[in-house]
Motif scaffolding. Structure first.
Motif: not given
Length: 491
Positions: A77-78, A123-125, A247-248, A268-269
């Motif tokens: 998706k990103e 990673t869990s974004e 973006n996310f 977001a961060t």
């Protein structure tokens, strides 16, 4: 206990690997590229984790836990995010095993194929932002400031204990904000939290800065970082904090109703440090005799070794030592009184020197008669005789002295290894012969950055936040440059 460590001067990489294993921090496992963190190593990590966790909570963050597995479709998706991690992903395709029909052992059951493959989190974004879509509806739900302590998998072919392993432990913070300014403030705040921890607890000086576009985290608009310098002149990225923009939020449709009632995407961060910090701790302070640990993170801050012949002498020594142990513990000092009769005092001295215990007290019959203790410092390898009624205050004072001394030693080394250059020839010479950070002008293009990396294996570690405007010319192309950046070879 013979250490038999390869010296740093002879082979720094071999010295590091031997020291990690011989000091009982970690070892390679039966799974290629993965490590076993042994109790002594894990005790240091627990101290790191405990202090960082306090610092996170003091800045308004809460802990949660998210799944280890991420549906493959989430990663796609990103676009830049999946591109950044695609080559490192471990993929689960089936959910069952069975005995082979020919009796040769266990095989994958081909009938148990997953409808959609699952990725073991690198990673869990993606899984977190899919969850945040359900948690965030209104500006009243913001800011959302979540951290998780977890393990991640990034499939590495060339591994080294703590520094680069296929599976490692870390924390990852993920926050959502109503405005761009709030998110940028958060990203910078967490970089500062990391810097405070690494300098004040690990005793490792760092340079705060931002990454170039090619070095940023996949999917980030800005990456803040702290860079440290190891004793072999190579840099190590000690922590990163990313401003992810929207973006996310756009990729996972995370919107909120703002105060005016209209819909907007959150800002977001994400930020994280890992067991790589253990590698930084070893490489920054340790010497050819073994580990040198900062008192604030040492599992054992003081060890007391009795020197005796026979149980009567040990009983007499213990009578003096046990009240001392209680008093030291009441002052917040972790103490080990080593009464093992299976090892001689010389063996114990070597063992605790190898393990980096900051202070060693030795007491024998002569010390009992004189009312003294022998006090040895691990950082300077010096010894002195201290009166029994002064030893507690001496030990407490040494905790701060040693912490400050090892930081200063590392800082002095770094200062001696930041070199300003103006020509590319000088740059190549310093990178190859001296090492460390090289401060030089760069024209801001990815092409020049790539050429430097290809020619020298050095990368831009960061654009220092405290860098003043210093107009000049790029050392490679001669094009205008507004400030110097820091280059180094890196882990």
């Amino acid at each position: 206990m013979g250490k038999n460590l390869t010296s740093r001067a002879e082979d720094y990489s071999k010295w590091y690997n031997e020291l990690v294993v011989k000091s009982d921090l970690a070892e390679n496992s039966g799974v290629r590229g993965c490590m076993v963190i042994k109790p002594y190593g894990y005790a240091i990590w627990e101290k790191m984790q405990g202090q960082l966790d306090r610092m996170f909570k003091e800045t308004g963050h809460e802990n949660a836990y998210f799944p280890l597995f991420i549906p493959k479709s989430y990663l796609s998706k990103e676009a830049s995010h999946v591109e950044g991690f695609a080559k490192e992903c471990a993929v689960v395709t089936h959910y069952r095993l069975k005995n082979a029909e020919d009796g040769s052992g266990i095989v994958v059951d081909e009938d148990a194929k997953l409808e959609e493959e699952l990725i073991v989190r690198p990673t869990s974004e993606t899984i977190i932002w899919d969850t945040y879509r359900k948690w965030i509806q209104s500006y009243r739900d913001l800011p959302l400031k979540i951290n998780q302590w977890a393990n991640v998998v990034r499939w590495e072919m060339r591994t080294r204990l703590f520094l680069r392993t296929a599976e490692f432990l870390w924390q990852e913070g993920h926050t959502a904000h109503a405005t761009r300014e709030e998110a940028l403030e958060e990203a910078e705040l967490m970089m500062n939290v990391y810097a405070e921890f690494v300098e004040n607890y690990m005793g490792v000086p760092v340079i705060k800065g931002t990454k170039t576009e090619s070095e940023r985290f996949a999917g980030a608009e800005e990456t803040y970082c702290i860079e440290a310098l190891m004793q072999d002149g190579k840099a190590l990225q000690a922590g990163t904090s990313h401003f992810l923009g929207q973006n996310f939020a756009k990729a996972f449709d995370v919107k909120f109703a703002n105060k005016e009632g209209s819909q907007d995407y959150v800002w977001a961060t994400s930020w994280g440090v890992s067991t790589r910090l253990m590698g930084a701790l070893v490489m920054t302070h340790s010497d050819d005799n073994g580990l040198v640990l900062p008192p604030k993170l040492a599992p054992i801050q003081v060890v007391i070794v009795p020197i005796y012949k026979g149980l009567d002498q040990l009983d007499a020594i213990s009578e003096k030592v046990e009240p001392l142990v209680k008093e030291l513990r009441s002052r917040g000092i972790t103490v080990k009184y080593d009464t093992r009769d299976t090892h001689k005092p010389g063996f114990k001295f070597n063992e605790y020197e190898l393990k980096g215990v900051p202070v060693r007290l030795a007491v024998g019959q002569r010390d009992l008669a004189n009312g003294t203790f022998e006090v040895a410092r691990r950082d300077t390898l010096t010894k002195e005789i201290v009166k029994a009624d002064e030893v507690v205050d001496k030990v407490v004072a040494l905790m701060d002295e040693i912490q400050e001394n090892i930081f200063k030693k590392a800082l002095d080394y770094r200062q001696e290894h930041i070199t300003k250059v103006d020509s590319y020839e000088e740059f190549k010479k310093v990178i190859e012969e001296k090492g460390g950070f090289v401060s030089a002008h760069w024209d801001g293009t990815a092409e020049t950055e790539d050429k430097i990396k290809e020619d020298t294996k050095a990368t831009i570690r960061c654009i220092p936040l405290d860098a003043s405007e210093d107009a000049g010319k790029c050392m490679v192309t001669g094009k205008p440059s507004v400030r110097r950046v820091l280059f180094a070879k890196a882990y």
